[in-house]
Write a protein that holds these residues in place. Structure first.
Motif, PDB file in Angstrom:
ATOM      1  N   GLU A 181       1.817  31.631 -20.865  1.00 36.75           N
ATOM      2  CA  GLU A 181       1.816  33.038 -20.477  1.00 36.75           C
ATOM      3  C   GLU A 181       2.921  33.810 -21.208  1.00 36.75           C
ATOM      4  OE1 GLU A 181       0.536  36.424 -18.668  1.00 36.75           O
ATOM      5  OE2 GLU A 181      -0.459  34.464 -18.730  1.00 36.75           O
ATOM      6  N   ARG A 182       4.110  33.147 -21.287  1.00 35.48           N
ATOM      7  CA  ARG A 182       5.237  33.796 -21.967  1.00 35.48           C
ATOM      8  C   ARG A 182       4.893  34.034 -23.451  1.00 35.48           C
ATOM      9  NH1 ARG A 182      10.236  30.396 -21.055  1.00 35.48           N
ATOM     10  NH2 ARG A 182       9.959  31.083 -18.894  1.00 35.48           N
ATOM     11  N   ALA A 183       4.288  33.042 -24.054  1.00 37.41           N
ATOM     12  CA  ALA A 183       3.920  33.170 -25.470  1.00 37.41           C
ATOM     13  C   ALA A 183       2.902  34.292 -25.656  1.00 37.41           C
ATOM     14  CB  ALA A 183       3.357  31.833 -25.962  1.00 37.41           C
ATOM     15  N   ARG A 184       1.968  34.421 -24.714  1.00 37.38           N
ATOM     16  CA  ARG A 184       0.945  35.467 -24.804  1.00 37.38           C
ATOM     17  C   ARG A 184       1.586  36.863 -24.710  1.00 37.38           C
ATOM     18  NH1 ARG A 184      -3.304  38.113 -21.856  1.00 37.38           N
ATOM     19  NH2 ARG A 184      -2.100  37.942 -19.952  1.00 37.38           N
ATOM     20  N   GLN A 185       2.564  36.976 -23.760  1.00 39.43           N
ATOM     21  CA  GLN A 185       3.266  38.249 -23.594  1.00 39.43           C
ATOM     22  C   GLN A 185       4.018  38.625 -24.876  1.00 39.43           C
ATOM     23  OE1 GLN A 185       2.908  40.328 -21.203  1.00 39.43           O
ATOM     24  NE2 GLN A 185       1.758  38.993 -19.833  1.00 39.43           N
ATOM     25  N   GLN A 186       4.647  37.625 -25.483  1.00 39.28           N
ATOM     26  CA  GLN A 186       5.403  37.897 -26.719  1.00 39.28           C
ATOM     27  C   GLN A 186       4.479  38.368 -27.844  1.00 39.28           C
ATOM     28  OE1 GLN A 186       7.569  34.294 -27.349  1.00 39.28           O
ATOM     29  NE2 GLN A 186       9.356  34.979 -26.187  1.00 39.28           N
ATOM     30  N   SER A 224       0.838  -1.202   0.000  1.00 43.43           N
ATOM     31  CA  SER A 224       0.000   0.000   0.000  1.00 43.43           C
ATOM     32  C   SER A 224       0.869   1.248   0.000  1.00 43.43           C
ATOM     33  CB  SER A 224      -0.886   0.027   1.243  1.00 43.43           C
ATOM     34  OG  SER A 224      -1.632  -1.133   1.303  1.00 43.43           O
ATOM     35  N   ALA A 225       1.955   1.236   0.830  1.00 46.86           N
ATOM     36  CA  ALA A 225       2.858   2.387   0.892  1.00 46.86           C
ATOM     37  C   ALA A 225       3.497   2.633  -0.466  1.00 46.86           C
ATOM     38  CB  ALA A 225       3.935   2.143   1.951  1.00 46.86           C
ATOM     39  N   ALA A 226       3.904   1.559  -1.117  1.00 43.79           N
ATOM     40  CA  ALA A 226       4.528   1.696  -2.438  1.00 43.79           C
ATOM     41  C   ALA A 226       3.546   2.276  -3.441  1.00 43.79           C
ATOM     42  CB  ALA A 226       5.029   0.331  -2.911  1.00 43.79           C
ATOM     43  N   ALA A 227       2.294   1.802  -3.360  1.00 48.30           N
ATOM     44  CA  ALA A 227       1.274   2.300  -4.283  1.00 48.30           C
ATOM     45  C   ALA A 227       0.993   3.776  -4.014  1.00 48.30           C
ATOM     46  CB  ALA A 227       0.002   1.473  -4.130  1.00 48.30           C
ATOM     47  N   GLY A 228       0.926   4.157  -2.704  1.00 49.42           N
ATOM     48  CA  GLY A 228       0.694   5.550  -2.326  1.00 49.42           C
ATOM     49  C   GLY A 228       1.804   6.459  -2.815  1.00 49.42           C
ATOM     50  N   LEU A 229       3.035   6.015  -2.614  1.00 50.42           N
ATOM     51  CA  LEU A 229       4.203   6.782  -3.045  1.00 50.42           C
ATOM     52  C   LEU A 229       4.178   6.996  -4.561  1.00 50.42           C
ATOM     53  CD1 LEU A 229       6.844   7.962  -1.768  1.00 50.42           C
ATOM     54  CD2 LEU A 229       7.994   5.893  -2.553  1.00 50.42           C
ATOM     55  N   LEU A 230       3.840   5.932  -5.231  1.00 44.68           N
ATOM     56  CA  LEU A 230       3.757   6.000  -6.698  1.00 44.68           C
ATOM     57  C   LEU A 230       2.707   7.017  -7.123  1.00 44.68           C
ATOM     58  CD1 LEU A 230       5.428   4.177  -8.610  1.00 44.68           C
ATOM     59  CD2 LEU A 230       3.324   2.942  -9.083  1.00 44.68           C
ATOM     60  N   LEU A 231       1.592   7.022  -6.401  1.00 45.74           N
ATOM     61  CA  LEU A 231       0.501   7.945  -6.709  1.00 45.74           C
ATOM     62  C   LEU A 231       0.941   9.395  -6.472  1.00 45.74           C
ATOM     63  CD1 LEU A 231      -2.524   7.552  -7.511  1.00 45.74           C
ATOM     64  CD2 LEU A 231      -3.062   8.057  -5.132  1.00 45.74           C
ATOM     65  N   VAL A 232       1.629   9.629  -5.329  1.00 46.44           N
ATOM     66  CA  VAL A 232       2.085  10.989  -4.989  1.00 46.44           C
ATOM     67  C   VAL A 232       3.082  11.481  -6.026  1.00 46.44           C
ATOM     68  CG1 VAL A 232       3.467  12.302  -3.314  1.00 46.44           C
ATOM     69  CG2 VAL A 232       1.618  10.811  -2.521  1.00 46.44           C
ATOM     70  N   VAL A 233       4.051  10.624  -6.370  1.00 50.20           N
ATOM     71  CA  VAL A 233       5.068  11.002  -7.363  1.00 50.20           C
ATOM     72  C   VAL A 233       4.404  11.310  -8.698  1.00 50.20           C
ATOM     73  CG1 VAL A 233       7.026  10.109  -8.702  1.00 50.20           C
ATOM     74  CG2 VAL A 233       6.965   9.783  -6.224  1.00 50.20           C
ATOM     75  N   GLY A 234       3.458  10.469  -9.063  1.00 50.53           N
ATOM     76  CA  GLY A 234       2.758  10.653 -10.345  1.00 50.53           C
ATOM     77  C   GLY A 234       1.984  11.958 -10.359  1.00 50.53           C
ATOM     78  N   LEU A 235       1.250  12.246  -9.264  1.00 53.89           N
ATOM     79  CA  LEU A 235       0.442  13.465  -9.169  1.00 53.89           C
ATOM     80  C   LEU A 235       1.342  14.697  -9.179  1.00 53.89           C
ATOM     81  CD1 LEU A 235      -2.594  14.100  -8.836  1.00 53.89           C
ATOM     82  CD2 LEU A 235      -2.149  14.403  -6.396  1.00 53.89           C
ATOM     83  N   GLY A 236       2.466  14.654  -8.427  1.00 50.88           N
ATOM     84  CA  GLY A 236       3.423  15.774  -8.385  1.00 50.88           C
ATOM     85  C   GLY A 236       3.973  16.073  -9.766  1.00 50.88           C
ATOM     86  N   GLY A 237       4.335  15.021 -10.453  1.00 50.62           N
ATOM     87  CA  GLY A 237       4.865  15.172 -11.822  1.00 50.62           C
ATOM     88  C   GLY A 237       3.853  15.820 -12.740  1.00 50.62           C
ATOM     89  N   TYR A 238       2.582  15.377 -12.594  1.00 47.24           N
ATOM     90  CA  TYR A 238       1.531  15.920 -13.433  1.00 47.24           C
ATOM     91  C   TYR A 238       1.325  17.411 -13.158  1.00 47.24           C
ATOM     92  CZ  TYR A 238      -3.159  16.802 -15.215  1.00 47.24           C
ATOM     93  OH  TYR A 238      -4.239  17.342 -15.869  1.00 47.24           O
ATOM     94  N   LEU A 239       1.300  17.800 -11.849  1.00 45.81           N
ATOM     95  CA  LEU A 239       1.081  19.206 -11.468  1.00 45.81           C
ATOM     96  C   LEU A 239       2.232  20.089 -11.949  1.00 45.81           C
ATOM     97  CD1 LEU A 239      -0.420  18.797  -7.881  1.00 45.81           C
ATOM     98  CD2 LEU A 239      -1.607  19.461  -9.978  1.00 45.81           C
ATOM     99  N   GLN A 240       3.458  19.588 -11.793  1.00 39.72           N
ATOM    100  CA  GLN A 240       4.649  20.324 -12.241  1.00 39.72           C
ATOM    101  C   GLN A 240       4.583  20.560 -13.753  1.00 39.72           C
ATOM    102  OE1 GLN A 240       6.904  21.794 -10.670  1.00 39.72           O
ATOM    103  NE2 GLN A 240       8.708  21.973 -11.985  1.00 39.72           N
ATOM    104  N   HIS A 241       4.170  19.511 -14.463  1.00 43.96           N
ATOM    105  CA  HIS A 241       4.058  19.609 -15.911  1.00 43.96           C
ATOM    106  C   HIS A 241       3.006  20.650 -16.300  1.00 43.96           C
ATOM    107  CE1 HIS A 241       2.280  18.292 -19.789  1.00 43.96           C
ATOM    108  NE2 HIS A 241       3.564  18.212 -20.123  1.00 43.96           N
ATOM    109  N   GLU A 242       1.902  20.638 -15.560  1.00 44.61           N
ATOM    110  CA  GLU A 242       0.828  21.606 -15.810  1.00 44.61           C
ATOM    111  C   GLU A 242       1.319  23.043 -15.583  1.00 44.61           C
ATOM    112  OE1 GLU A 242      -2.841  21.518 -16.617  1.00 44.61           O
ATOM    113  OE2 GLU A 242      -1.709  19.988 -17.700  1.00 44.61           O
ATOM    114  N   ARG A 243       2.104  23.237 -14.498  1.00 44.13           N
ATOM    115  CA  ARG A 243       2.595  24.573 -14.122  1.00 44.13           C
ATOM    116  C   ARG A 243       3.533  25.105 -15.227  1.00 44.13           C
ATOM    117  NH1 ARG A 243       6.339  27.326 -10.880  1.00 44.13           N
ATOM    118  NH2 ARG A 243       7.774  25.566 -10.930  1.00 44.13           N
ATOM    119  N   LEU A 244       4.468  24.257 -15.667  1.00 47.49           N
ATOM    120  CA  LEU A 244       5.403  24.658 -16.727  1.00 47.49           C
ATOM    121  C   LEU A 244       4.647  25.005 -18.000  1.00 47.49           C
ATOM    122  CD1 LEU A 244       8.301  22.068 -16.236  1.00 47.49           C
ATOM    123  CD2 LEU A 244       8.381  24.516 -15.753  1.00 47.49           C
ATOM    124  N   HIS A 245       3.636  24.223 -18.286  1.00 45.97           N
ATOM    125  CA  HIS A 245       2.822  24.438 -19.478  1.00 45.97           C
ATOM    126  C   HIS A 245       2.139  25.811 -19.417  1.00 45.97           C
ATOM    127  CE1 HIS A 245       0.930  22.742 -23.021  1.00 45.97           C
ATOM    128  NE2 HIS A 245      -0.255  23.178 -22.599  1.00 45.97           N
TER     129      HIS A 245
END
Lengths: 129, 186
Positions: A100-105, A74-95
């Protein structure tokens, strides 16, 4: 004729030579030596298994009957879920930042174009008599 | 106190284990022969026969009489051997006509009262039949079962059993006659 072909001889057993020869050739033959012992040993092994599915079922039941194993999984599955969610959010933020940068340009380019057009229009007005 | 069979096992045999051992001893030859003559290979036949007896150990409580048990053994032996043959055929292109006589039926005959080559020839002829006919011929001539009993064992109509048997015998006679013409001194 039918008796010869073997279909209607339920009462009289094998009236012709060919069928008697066939019956003699097909008498049961002895099983290999030690056959009974091997079957008995296999039967003892199989009896220890809970079912036909044997190993895989036993493995599955062990996993859920062992709480430490269950907790670790369960801990391994939870960790995997957290890592996956973090990666997704980070990707969304960069996107979003990229967007925003493209809009400014684009806005800057429009502003420059607008200013340039304004200059050109002004120069045309000045040169007009 | 120790029975003759107890020496091969560490724990003393329970009554059910003892009964099972007696059943294996009583029927091993029959089950092995059915498997052997359907699959044509001693090693695979032993695997099939072991499989049949292991299945028997699980179903033993449901079998009420000796007749029921015998019918069950014959039916399961035929079905498992046919399945094994089908699985092997899917792996290698196996044909009865390609049987290596010495490997497949090395010593048949002597114990049957027929001369070795004659019994061997018959077994090879039976092995050349299509599997369903082979099973029917085996149950008829090895197990001495009547067409109605074969029909019940193989879950098929009696008329089908009779026609298949008739066809198989006709085929066997033709092949035997052809062999006699090719090898007149045998």
């Amino acid at each position: 004729m039918f008796e010869r072909d073997g279909a209607n001889h339920e009462e009289q057993n094998f009236p012709d030579d060919f069928e008697r020869e066939l019956q003699a050739a097909l008498r049961p033959r002895a099983a290999p030596a030690g056959f009974t012992d091997r079957v008995m040993k296999m039967q003892q092994v199989v009896r220890r298994e809970p079912s036909d599915a044997g190993i895989s079922n036993r493995r599955a039941s062990l996993q859920f009957s062992n709480p430490q194993m269950w907790l670790r999984k369960s801990a391994a599955a939870g960790l995997l879920l957290v890592v996956g969610l973090g990666g997704y959010l980070q990707h969304e933020r960069l996107h979003r930042i990229e967007g925003e940068r493209a809009r400014q340009q684009v806005l800057l380019a429009l502003r420059i174009t607008g200013a340039t057009l304004q200059n050109v229009r002004q120069k045309i007005n000045e040169t007009r008599p | 106190m120790h029975s003759a069979n107890a020496k091969s096992f560490a724990p003393l045999p329970t009554p059910s284990a003892q009964r099972f051992r007696e059943l294996v001893q009583a029927h091993q030859s029959r089950v092995f022969s059915i498997a052997y003559r359907i699959v044509g290979d001693s090693g695979l036949a032993e695997e099939v026969a072991q499989d049949v007896f292991l299945a028997l150990s699980r179903h033993l409580d449901g079998l009420q009489s000796d007749e029921h048990l015998l019918a069950w053994l014959r039916r399961v032996a035929v079905h498992r051997a046919t399945d094994a043959l089908r699985h092997r055929a899917s792996r290698v292109d196996f044909a009865a006509s390609e049987f290596d006589e010495q490997r497949a039926f090395p010593s048949s005959g002597r114990e049957n009262g027929l001369s070795g080559p004659a019994a061997n020839r018959m077994e090879i002829l039976v092995a050349s039949l299509p599997p369903p006919q082979r099973a029917i011929v085996l149950l008829r001539y090895q197990e001495d079962m009547k067409p109605a009993e074969i029909a019940a064992a193989l879950s098929m109509p009696v008329a089908t059993v009779k026609s298949q048997l008739q066809r198989a015998l006709k085929l066997l006679r033709v092949k035997a006659d052809r062999q006699k013409m090719e090898v007149p001194h045998v």
